[in-house]
Write a protein that holds these residues in place. Sequence first.
Motif, PDB file in Angstrom:
ATOM      1  N   ASN A 153      89.176  26.346-125.469  1.00 52.47           N
ATOM      2  CA  ASN A 153      90.047  24.917-125.914  1.00 52.47           C
ATOM      3  C   ASN A 153      90.224  24.572-127.244  1.00 52.47           C
ATOM      4  O   ASN A 153      91.189  24.416-127.609  1.00 52.47           O
ATOM      5  N   LEU A 154      89.169  24.913-127.997  1.00 54.06           N
ATOM      6  CA  LEU A 154      89.033  24.574-129.148  1.00 54.06           C
ATOM      7  C   LEU A 154      90.048  25.713-129.981  1.00 54.06           C
ATOM      8  O   LEU A 154      90.726  25.146-130.877  1.00 54.06           O
ATOM      9  N   VAL A 155      89.858  26.796-129.824  1.00 52.47           N
ATOM     10  CA  VAL A 155      90.802  27.807-130.335  1.00 52.47           C
ATOM     11  C   VAL A 155      92.040  27.531-129.988  1.00 52.47           C
ATOM     12  O   VAL A 155      92.858  27.978-131.096  1.00 52.47           O
ATOM     13  N   VAL A 215      94.785  36.992-134.421  1.00 51.41           N
ATOM     14  CA  VAL A 215      93.116  37.196-134.382  1.00 51.41           C
ATOM     15  C   VAL A 215      92.809  35.733-133.409  1.00 51.41           C
ATOM     16  O   VAL A 215      91.731  36.063-132.874  1.00 51.41           O
ATOM     17  N   MET A 216      93.305  34.746-133.493  1.00 51.93           N
ATOM     18  CA  MET A 216      92.875  33.544-132.699  1.00 51.93           C
ATOM     19  C   MET A 216      93.195  34.144-131.323  1.00 51.93           C
ATOM     20  O   MET A 216      92.602  33.531-130.497  1.00 51.93           O
ATOM     21  N   GLY A 217      94.253  35.078-131.026  1.00 53.13           N
ATOM     22  CA  GLY A 217      94.329  35.292-129.602  1.00 53.13           C
ATOM     23  C   GLY A 217      93.383  36.145-129.042  1.00 53.13           C
ATOM     24  O   GLY A 217      92.937  36.085-127.781  1.00 53.13           O
ATOM     25  N   LEU A 218      92.928  37.041-130.129  1.00 54.48           N
ATOM     26  CA  LEU A 218      91.762  37.862-129.632  1.00 54.48           C
ATOM     27  C   LEU A 218      90.597  37.129-129.544  1.00 54.48           C
ATOM     28  O   LEU A 218      89.671  37.502-128.627  1.00 54.48           O
ATOM     29  N   VAL A 219      90.255  36.119-130.375  1.00 55.43           N
ATOM     30  CA  VAL A 219      89.338  35.315-130.088  1.00 55.43           C
ATOM     31  C   VAL A 219      89.130  34.638-128.598  1.00 55.43           C
ATOM     32  O   VAL A 219      88.099  34.453-128.065  1.00 55.43           O
TER      33      VAL A 219
END
Length: 128
Positions: free
Chosen positions: A11-13, A41-45
Amino acid sequence: MNSTNAIIGKNLVLIALVTITVLSIFNVIMTDTDLLIAQVVMGLVYALLSYFEYNNTAYKATLPVERYSYYPGSFYMLRAIKIGIYLTFALLLAFSPSGVKILYPVCLALALTEIIISLLKYYKNFAS
């Protein structure tokens, strides 16, 4: 990592991703290519944290080793609806003439993550 931390992290991502994207729309803090790289990158995280949530060993330890793999229709339908909604939003945003079209990679990342986690649950006989 337990499921609670993974869910909070996911949720934070998502909040950070949408915040960066919206700030980029209004204040142009990043170029389009930089924003796309940040979204990927944030999608991969997000996908990695979803995998950590799926791979929660504390919950799996309570399940029997030999499980009968029964998948009700709701298992397939819920995932199909969620994936369909994410892909529909991604297509609508991608072909939108307004500036919000740069949000479509977020929807694609969510849809891809849901597809991967659904396939993992199906092949590992872990319906929930």
